[in-house]
Design a protein around this motif. Sequence first.
Motif, PDB file in Angstrom:
ATOM      1  N   UNK A 132       0.833  -1.203   0.000  1.00  0.00           N
ATOM      2  CA  UNK A 132       0.000   0.000   0.000  1.00  0.00           C
ATOM      3  C   UNK A 132       0.871   1.257   0.000  1.00  0.00           C
ATOM      4  N   UNK A 133       1.956   1.241   0.757  1.00  0.00           N
ATOM      5  CA  UNK A 133       2.863   2.386   0.815  1.00  0.00           C
ATOM      6  C   UNK A 133       3.465   2.672  -0.565  1.00  0.00           C
ATOM      7  N   UNK A 142       2.399   5.928  -2.786  1.00  0.00           N
ATOM      8  CA  UNK A 142       3.487   6.857  -3.099  1.00  0.00           C
ATOM      9  C   UNK A 142       3.596   7.064  -4.604  1.00  0.00           C
ATOM     10  N   UNK A 143       3.532   5.978  -5.361  1.00  0.00           N
ATOM     11  CA  UNK A 143       3.630   6.098  -6.816  1.00  0.00           C
ATOM     12  C   UNK A 143       2.427   6.825  -7.406  1.00  0.00           C
ATOM     13  N   UNK A 152       2.754  10.353  -9.402  1.00  0.00           N
ATOM     14  CA  UNK A 152       2.234  10.522 -10.754  1.00  0.00           C
ATOM     15  C   UNK A 152       1.369  11.781 -10.832  1.00  0.00           C
ATOM     16  N   UNK A 153       0.529  11.984  -9.823  1.00  0.00           N
ATOM     17  CA  UNK A 153      -0.324  13.173  -9.817  1.00  0.00           C
ATOM     18  C   UNK A 153       0.489  14.452  -9.667  1.00  0.00           C
ATOM     19  N   UNK A 154       1.596  14.360  -8.926  1.00  0.00           N
ATOM     20  CA  UNK A 154       2.447  15.528  -8.717  1.00  0.00           C
ATOM     21  C   UNK A 154       3.487  15.679  -9.827  1.00  0.00           C
ATOM     22  N   UNK A 155       3.439  14.766 -10.793  1.00  0.00           N
ATOM     23  CA  UNK A 155       4.360  14.767 -11.931  1.00  0.00           C
ATOM     24  C   UNK A 155       5.816  14.653 -11.467  1.00  0.00           C
ATOM     25  N   UNK A 156       6.017  13.776 -10.489  1.00  0.00           N
ATOM     26  CA  UNK A 156       7.359  13.454 -10.010  1.00  0.00           C
ATOM     27  C   UNK A 156       7.756  12.130 -10.645  1.00  0.00           C
ATOM     28  N   UNK A 181      10.572   6.643  -5.619  1.00  0.00           N
ATOM     29  CA  UNK A 181      11.053   5.405  -5.001  1.00  0.00           C
ATOM     30  C   UNK A 181      12.355   5.628  -4.237  1.00  0.00           C
ATOM     31  N   UNK A 182      13.189   6.540  -4.721  1.00  0.00           N
ATOM     32  CA  UNK A 182      14.443   6.838  -4.027  1.00  0.00           C
ATOM     33  C   UNK A 182      14.159   7.410  -2.640  1.00  0.00           C
TER      34      UNK A 182
END
Length: 79
Positions: free
Chosen positions: A31-32, A36-37, A41-45, A51-52
């Motif tokens: 879930x984490x 996070x992913x 994606x929404x924040x365009x990161x 993941x880092x």
Amino acid sequence: MADIPELTSLDQATPQELTEIIAELEKYRERLVNDTLSMAQRAKIMKAQALAHLEPNLAQIDSTLQALRERQVAKTNGN
């Protein structure tokens, strides 16, 4: 991780309790990562960047899972 049952000591946990704890921790880890992913994606990161930042937490979770699995094997084998 509040769903994981509190135990006075993991040494007192039965193999079944350890199985339940391991399953909950695996669900939490999944879930984490997924959350996070999704947020990245929404924040365009970039995925790699997200993941880092998550890696130290994942390493700690993986280490805990390994220790729990080893303890479970030891209890199952009667040690």
